[in-house]
Design a protein around this motif. Sequence first.
Motif, PDB file in Angstrom:
ATOM      1  N   THR A 382     -10.043 -11.175   1.769  1.00  0.00           N
ATOM      2  CA  THR A 382     -10.542  -9.800   1.728  1.00  0.00           C
ATOM      3  C   THR A 382      -9.980  -8.990   2.888  1.00  0.00           C
ATOM      4  OG1 THR A 382     -12.594 -10.445   0.621  1.00  0.00           O
ATOM      5  CG2 THR A 382     -12.622  -8.368   1.826  1.00  0.00           C
ATOM      6  N   ALA A 383      -9.934  -9.598   4.063  1.00  0.00           N
ATOM      7  CA  ALA A 383      -9.395  -8.909   5.236  1.00  0.00           C
ATOM      8  C   ALA A 383      -7.914  -8.597   5.065  1.00  0.00           C
ATOM      9  CB  ALA A 383      -9.627  -9.756   6.483  1.00  0.00           C
ATOM     10  N   GLN A 384      -7.156  -9.560   4.529  1.00  0.00           N
ATOM     11  CA  GLN A 384      -5.718  -9.350   4.332  1.00  0.00           C
ATOM     12  C   GLN A 384      -5.454  -8.283   3.276  1.00  0.00           C
ATOM     13  OE1 GLN A 384      -3.198 -10.652   6.123  1.00  0.00           O
ATOM     14  NE2 GLN A 384      -4.736 -11.652   7.415  1.00  0.00           N
ATOM     15  N   LEU A 385      -6.193  -8.324   2.179  1.00  0.00           N
ATOM     16  CA  LEU A 385      -6.029  -7.331   1.115  1.00  0.00           C
ATOM     17  C   LEU A 385      -6.358  -5.930   1.613  1.00  0.00           C
ATOM     18  CD1 LEU A 385      -7.605  -9.489  -1.717  1.00  0.00           C
ATOM     19  CD2 LEU A 385      -5.299  -8.515  -1.824  1.00  0.00           C
ATOM     20  N   SER A 386      -7.441  -5.814   2.375  1.00  0.00           N
ATOM     21  CA  SER A 386      -7.843  -4.505   2.902  1.00  0.00           C
ATOM     22  C   SER A 386      -6.818  -3.995   3.916  1.00  0.00           C
ATOM     23  CB  SER A 386      -9.221  -4.602   3.555  1.00  0.00           C
ATOM     24  OG  SER A 386     -10.220  -4.905   2.594  1.00  0.00           O
ATOM     25  N   LYS A 387      -6.310  -4.895   4.747  1.00  0.00           N
ATOM     26  CA  LYS A 387      -5.335  -4.502   5.765  1.00  0.00           C
ATOM     27  C   LYS A 387      -4.069  -3.925   5.135  1.00  0.00           C
ATOM     28  CE  LYS A 387      -2.474  -6.532   9.435  1.00  0.00           C
ATOM     29  NZ  LYS A 387      -2.136  -7.805  10.146  1.00  0.00           N
ATOM     30  N   SER A 388      -3.506  -4.635   4.159  1.00  0.00           N
ATOM     31  CA  SER A 388      -2.261  -4.157   3.538  1.00  0.00           C
ATOM     32  C   SER A 388      -2.491  -2.877   2.745  1.00  0.00           C
ATOM     33  CB  SER A 388      -1.663  -5.245   2.648  1.00  0.00           C
ATOM     34  OG  SER A 388      -2.532  -5.584   1.580  1.00  0.00           O
ATOM     35  N   LEU A 389      -3.663  -2.748   2.111  1.00  0.00           N
ATOM     36  CA  LEU A 389      -3.958  -1.533   1.343  1.00  0.00           C
ATOM     37  C   LEU A 389      -4.148  -0.344   2.276  1.00  0.00           C
ATOM     38  CD1 LEU A 389      -4.622  -0.089  -1.303  1.00  0.00           C
ATOM     39  CD2 LEU A 389      -7.015  -0.769  -0.984  1.00  0.00           C
ATOM     40  N   ASN A 390      -4.850  -0.542   3.378  1.00  0.00           N
ATOM     41  CA  ASN A 390      -5.107   0.563   4.306  1.00  0.00           C
ATOM     42  C   ASN A 390      -3.814   1.112   4.894  1.00  0.00           C
ATOM     43  OD1 ASN A 390      -7.860   0.366   3.889  1.00  0.00           O
ATOM     44  ND2 ASN A 390      -8.211  -0.943   5.672  1.00  0.00           N
ATOM     45  N   VAL A 391      -2.870   0.222   5.206  1.00  0.00           N
ATOM     46  CA  VAL A 391      -1.571   0.682   5.722  1.00  0.00           C
ATOM     47  C   VAL A 391      -0.869   1.545   4.680  1.00  0.00           C
ATOM     48  CG1 VAL A 391       0.723  -0.059   6.454  1.00  0.00           C
ATOM     49  CG2 VAL A 391      -1.301  -1.270   7.291  1.00  0.00           C
ATOM     50  N   LEU A 392      -0.931   1.129   3.421  1.00  0.00           N
ATOM     51  CA  LEU A 392      -0.284   1.865   2.334  1.00  0.00           C
ATOM     52  C   LEU A 392      -0.954   3.217   2.114  1.00  0.00           C
ATOM     53  CD1 LEU A 392       1.705   1.999  -0.063  1.00  0.00           C
ATOM     54  CD2 LEU A 392      -0.003   0.751  -1.421  1.00  0.00           C
ATOM     55  N   ILE A 393      -2.277   3.221   2.054  1.00  0.00           N
ATOM     56  CA  ILE A 393      -3.007   4.465   1.788  1.00  0.00           C
ATOM     57  C   ILE A 393      -2.817   5.460   2.926  1.00  0.00           C
ATOM     58  CG2 ILE A 393      -5.338   5.431   1.638  1.00  0.00           C
ATOM     59  CD1 ILE A 393      -6.116   3.141  -0.137  1.00  0.00           C
ATOM     60  N   GLU A 394      -2.831   4.956   4.165  1.00  0.00           N
ATOM     61  CA  GLU A 394      -2.632   5.837   5.316  1.00  0.00           C
ATOM     62  C   GLU A 394      -1.287   6.552   5.228  1.00  0.00           C
ATOM     63  OE1 GLU A 394      -2.423   5.586  10.211  1.00  0.00           O
ATOM     64  OE2 GLU A 394      -3.207   3.897   9.042  1.00  0.00           O
ATOM     65  N   ALA A 395      -0.264   5.838   4.728  1.00  0.00           N
ATOM     66  CA  ALA A 395       1.060   6.449   4.589  1.00  0.00           C
ATOM     67  C   ALA A 395       1.102   7.450   3.444  1.00  0.00           C
ATOM     68  CB  ALA A 395       2.107   5.364   4.370  1.00  0.00           C
ATOM     69  N   MET A 396       0.437   7.120   2.348  1.00  0.00           N
ATOM     70  CA  MET A 396       0.534   7.938   1.134  1.00  0.00           C
ATOM     71  C   MET A 396      -0.460   9.107   1.094  1.00  0.00           C
ATOM     72  SD  MET A 396       1.209   5.425  -2.104  1.00  0.00           S
ATOM     73  CE  MET A 396       2.876   4.982  -2.571  1.00  0.00           C
ATOM     74  N   ALA A 397      -1.494   9.039   1.907  1.00  0.00           N
ATOM     75  CA  ALA A 397      -2.578  10.012   1.773  1.00  0.00           C
ATOM     76  C   ALA A 397      -2.316  11.324   2.501  1.00  0.00           C
ATOM     77  CB  ALA A 397      -3.883   9.395   2.279  1.00  0.00           C
ATOM     78  N   GLY A 398      -1.120  11.485   3.086  1.00  0.00           N
ATOM     79  CA  GLY A 398      -0.837  12.687   3.862  1.00  0.00           C
ATOM     80  C   GLY A 398      -0.879  13.959   3.044  1.00  0.00           C
ATOM     81  N   SER A 399      -0.478  13.876   1.783  1.00  0.00           N
ATOM     82  CA  SER A 399      -0.490  15.062   0.911  1.00  0.00           C
ATOM     83  C   SER A 399      -0.731  14.628  -0.522  1.00  0.00           C
ATOM     84  CB  SER A 399       0.843  15.807   1.014  1.00  0.00           C
ATOM     85  OG  SER A 399       1.915  14.981   0.594  1.00  0.00           O
ATOM     86  N   LYS A 400      -1.182  15.583  -1.335  1.00  0.00           N
ATOM     87  CA  LYS A 400      -1.483  15.286  -2.736  1.00  0.00           C
ATOM     88  C   LYS A 400      -0.228  14.900  -3.493  1.00  0.00           C
ATOM     89  CE  LYS A 400      -3.746  17.179  -6.834  1.00  0.00           C
ATOM     90  NZ  LYS A 400      -4.459  18.351  -7.416  1.00  0.00           N
ATOM     91  N   SER A 401       0.880  15.572  -3.172  1.00  0.00           N
ATOM     92  CA  SER A 401       2.156  15.304  -3.845  1.00  0.00           C
ATOM     93  C   SER A 401       3.160  14.777  -2.828  1.00  0.00           C
ATOM     94  CB  SER A 401       2.702  16.576  -4.501  1.00  0.00           C
ATOM     95  OG  SER A 401       1.800  17.068  -5.483  1.00  0.00           O
ATOM     96  N   LEU A 402       3.914  13.760  -3.235  1.00  0.00           N
ATOM     97  CA  LEU A 402       4.940  13.172  -2.378  1.00  0.00           C
ATOM     98  C   LEU A 402       6.323  13.479  -2.942  1.00  0.00           C
ATOM     99  CD1 LEU A 402       3.405   9.632  -1.682  1.00  0.00           C
ATOM    100  CD2 LEU A 402       3.230  11.679  -0.263  1.00  0.00           C
ATOM    101  N   THR A 403       7.312  13.491  -2.069  1.00  0.00           N
ATOM    102  CA  THR A 403       8.692  13.704  -2.496  1.00  0.00           C
ATOM    103  C   THR A 403       9.316  12.383  -2.938  1.00  0.00           C
ATOM    104  OG1 THR A 403       9.599  13.286  -0.299  1.00  0.00           O
ATOM    105  CG2 THR A 403       8.889  15.547  -0.791  1.00  0.00           C
ATOM    106  N   SER A 404      10.482  12.474  -3.540  1.00  0.00           N
ATOM    107  CA  SER A 404      11.206  11.264  -3.945  1.00  0.00           C
ATOM    108  C   SER A 404      11.485  10.378  -2.745  1.00  0.00           C
ATOM    109  CB  SER A 404      12.534  11.638  -4.612  1.00  0.00           C
ATOM    110  OG  SER A 404      12.336  12.329  -5.804  1.00  0.00           O
TER     111      SER A 404
END
Length: 501
Positions: A382-404
């Motif tokens: 659970t800790a490993q899954l949450s850790k890898s997901l949080n890193v991903l979400i933190e990167a992607m959550a900056g804006s509603k739309s992302l560029t290529s």
Amino acid sequence: MATEIELKYLVFSKNTAEIISSLLSKNNIEFIESRTQLGNCYFDTPDLNLRKHDMGLRIREKDGMLEQTIKTAGKVVGGLHQRPEFNIPITEKQPDLSLFPDEIWESTQTYQNIQSQLVSLFTTDFERQIWLINTARGGVVEVVFDLGEVSSNGLVDPICEIELELIRGDVSELFDLAGLFLTELDLRPGLKSKAARGYGLWGGVKSVPTCMPLTLLPINSSDNISDVFIAGLTHTLGHLQKSVDFYIDKPTLSALAVIKETLSLMEHGFLFFEEYLNSELTETKSELAYFSRVFSWVDHLIYLKEIVNKTGNYRKKINYSEDLVTALKLEKRRFPDIDEVKQIFHSQRFNQLQLSILKMLMPNRKLFTQKVDDIRMVSFATAQLSKSLNVLIEAMAGSKSLTSDQYIEYAPLLNTSLHTGIWFADLFDEEDRTKYRAPWLDIREGINELQVLWLIQKQLQRLPEQPEKLVNWQNSKVDNLLHALDHSKQSAMATQPYWLY
């Protein structure tokens, strides 16, 4: 009764026997060399009763003497074969099952019934060169080089392989010798026994292996961290070697993609557990990362192939520009060919990596720096899954739309998160897991398509004149794809992770 512990390698070098003798002499390793001719006939019932129970029965003729052998169920890990076997001298060329101990038979087997139905299925005939080695640590290892053929029903399969069998001493002495041979011989782990190949010929139809990406690793919540790490490496190493065998037999880009994915999955396993692993394993992790980079071009070539394929989704559009088609085909030729890829799989470095991992899987190896028996596996996962997901979400959550460029940049983070899911998938409900991963997998597929369109864009920019119709089509495809990716991203982020239920 003896238990075989041996390493088996397929050989792709010339003058193999001379190289082995020279290597042993140069390294001051004591040995006695001999040579013999072996003829073997394998038996089973027409319905393959022995085969179904993972048993092998043969009569071997050597120097005018006959010996019957039965091998019972064992295991093969990374080219290391361990199988109990029983050897009994006989005088006739027909097996006598009554001579074997009663305890080798399963409750569903009656050896008298099997005896009455035995038929000869296939033969193996080969010259065997033997080096009986006395190791510096007092052990004894037998090295054999077999050259000949397996035959059945008019079909023939060549034999050219090395086996290193531990007669006495520590199993590590097998690995030391194998590492020495890898320095000058082109080898690849031999996963199939001669008997397995003979059964394939007797069936008349060569088995068709599959080469698919792994979707989960076989673990359970009662395992401790050590058990899970070893089980994961055992499974991924076996999958890697089977995928390499598939590629050698049937070279395809999809098989190479599976090999690259498996190497990456193994590398991530070291990352997930690195807090507890011995520092001496760092080199193995680095080698996995190295070979992941060695095959980094595979995805690029898959994208190019998709573009220039006459039946692909893009070829009709890019035909608007002959210059673009020509440029893409020239780009495709820059990548390694099949022979160059095979050389990697037979190289010392690639096979030494597999040998190093196999050594880690042997009993009593100290892989962890601290006691891990008390750490609950589900909590760790659970800790490993949450850790890898949080890193991903933190990167992607900056804006509603992302560029290529952003989606392509975040692809490695997404891959890490998905690999975490593969490592620990078996601990959680399959339906919940599948539902949660679906939009993330859609994002990965969308990023793959973005990579294709990115390649087209880069080649268009290099042309003296850019066809307006093609440029507009490319821009429209990117815009539509980004809209779909943003929708999948929104859906993925809104779904509660299955491991937090």
